[in-house]
Design an enzyme around this catalytic site. Structure first.
Site, PDB file in Angstrom:
ATOM      1  N   GLU A 149       0.827  -1.204   0.000  1.00  0.00           N
ATOM      2  CA  GLU A 149       0.000   0.000   0.000  1.00  0.00           C
ATOM      3  C   GLU A 149       0.862   1.254   0.000  1.00  0.00           C
ATOM      4  O   GLU A 149       0.545   2.242  -0.682  1.00  0.00           O
ATOM      5  CB  GLU A 149      -0.926   0.001   1.212  1.00  0.00           C
ATOM      6  N   HIS A 204      -5.137   6.056   0.078  1.00  0.00           N
ATOM      7  CA  HIS A 204      -4.966   4.731   0.650  1.00  0.00           C
ATOM      8  C   HIS A 204      -5.487   3.653  -0.282  1.00  0.00           C
ATOM      9  O   HIS A 204      -6.104   3.941  -1.309  1.00  0.00           O
ATOM     10  CB  HIS A 204      -5.734   4.625   1.979  1.00  0.00           C
ATOM     11  N   GLU A 286     -10.020   5.372  -0.089  1.00  0.00           N
ATOM     12  CA  GLU A 286      -9.540   3.993  -0.226  1.00  0.00           C
ATOM     13  C   GLU A 286      -9.818   3.614  -1.675  1.00  0.00           C
ATOM     14  O   GLU A 286     -10.969   3.427  -2.079  1.00  0.00           O
ATOM     15  CB  GLU A 286     -10.277   3.062   0.731  1.00  0.00           C
TER      16      GLU A 286
END
Length: 322
Positions: A149, A204, A286
């Site tokens: 990530e 993210h 996200e």
């Protein structure tokens, strides 16, 4: 669920050096007397001479360091073009000369840090987020094949920075892989606050279960506890988040999350220090679920990451232009 550097001056234009100029003057005196004048050269030779205007000197044509994050190319297809502006510092762009976002400051918060895993004791220390105490940071998640990530968020952040600079914005990153760990979530919030940012976006990718797909944008809930008071930014952050979500769908073709947000792609939370402690409009995104094979195929594609950056950028531009 996974989870803001010094400024630098804008580049100064090279001052052109003069070409050598030789002026010859000769005169012939008519009549019986033959006269002559000795002509002389005006302008120099040797150390005073230089290259033609526009030709790089040896010092200016030296290749950029491969470790410079602004000149390091992405590792996949559809790599972002380096920003034409700056010999950069680590985390802040030079103010752009023109563009619709001239005068606007955007802070990009790439989630996690590539070296967090080497500093577990430091990132496990608790910091006050207003409502409670929480870990400084985490290592983040990764795909099943090991694409992290932290690597994803930095790549998207670099692409996003380039796009926003092209619109005239001054862009600041909370970290650029230029520190051993962190920053902690409370410092990430302070970086945006101290920059008086017009918008902050924390990038993210999620680590949910297989089959759970899609993106979601996290909005700050109304929090008033300890050092946290999000009440002045709840409405503006919601506006920012909604615009990013709409642009993200349109540009990437990704669907909103099928596991949170009731298919809206929007989630409100009160447990994230980066949001709780912010005093400027801020959201998290996200971009997908790294643990799902279909989402992972997108997240590991440079072409898709460019679309993700474009979608986020268009949402930010829409918000800042009203």
């Amino acid at each position: 669920m996974s989870y803001v550097g010094p400024d630098f001056d804008p580049p100064q234009p090279r001052r052109p050096r003069r070409r050598p100029l030789t002026v010859a003057v000769a005169a012939l005196v008519p009549g019986a007397l033959l006269g002559w004048l000795v002509y002389e050269a005006v302008g120099g030779s040797g150390s005073g001479a230089s290259e033609a205007v526009g030709t790089p000197t040896s010092s200016s044509s030296a290749p950029a360091s491969a470790s410079d994050p602004r000149t390091t190319r992405a590792t996949d297809d559809a790599k972002p073009s380096p920003s034409p502006s700056p010999t950069p510092s680590k985390t802040t762009s030079a103010p752009a000369a023109s563009g619709p976002l001239k005068g606007k400051v955007v802070v990009i918060d790439p989630g996690h840090n590539p070296s967090n895993f080497q500093h577990t004791a430091e990132i496990n220390k608790k910091v006050n987020i207003g409502t409670n105490w929480k870990e400084c940071d985490t290592t983040g998640t990764s795909t099943n094949s090991g694409y992290t990530e932290a690597k994803f968020t930095l790549d998207v952040a670099h692409r996003l920075r380039t796009l926003l600079e092209q619109q005239g914005a001054t862009v600041k990153l909370t970290q650029d892989g230029d520190r051993p760990y962190g920053p902690c979530v409370d410092e990430r919030a302070r970086i945006g606050n101290n920059a008086h940012a017009d918008a902050v976006v924390s990038v993210h990718a999620d680590g949910a279960g297989a089959g759970q797909r899609g993106f979601h944008v996290i909005l700050p809930g109304s929090v008033h506890a300890g050092a946290a008071d999000t009440r002045p930014i709840v409405a503006s952050s919601a506006d920012l988040g909604e615009r990013i979500a709409g642009s993200f769908v349109r540009v990437t073709g990704s669907a909103p999350s099928n596991y949170v947000g009731d298919d809206t792609g929007l989630v409100t939370r009160k447990d994230l220090g980066g949001l709780n402690l912010s005093t400027v409009p801020k959201v998290f995104i996200e971009c997908g679920n790294m643990r799902d094979t279909k989402d992972a195929a997108q997240l590991t594609s440079g072409a898709w990451r460019q679309k993700a950056a474009q979608g986020i950028s268009e949402g930010i531009v829409s918000f800042l232009r009203g």
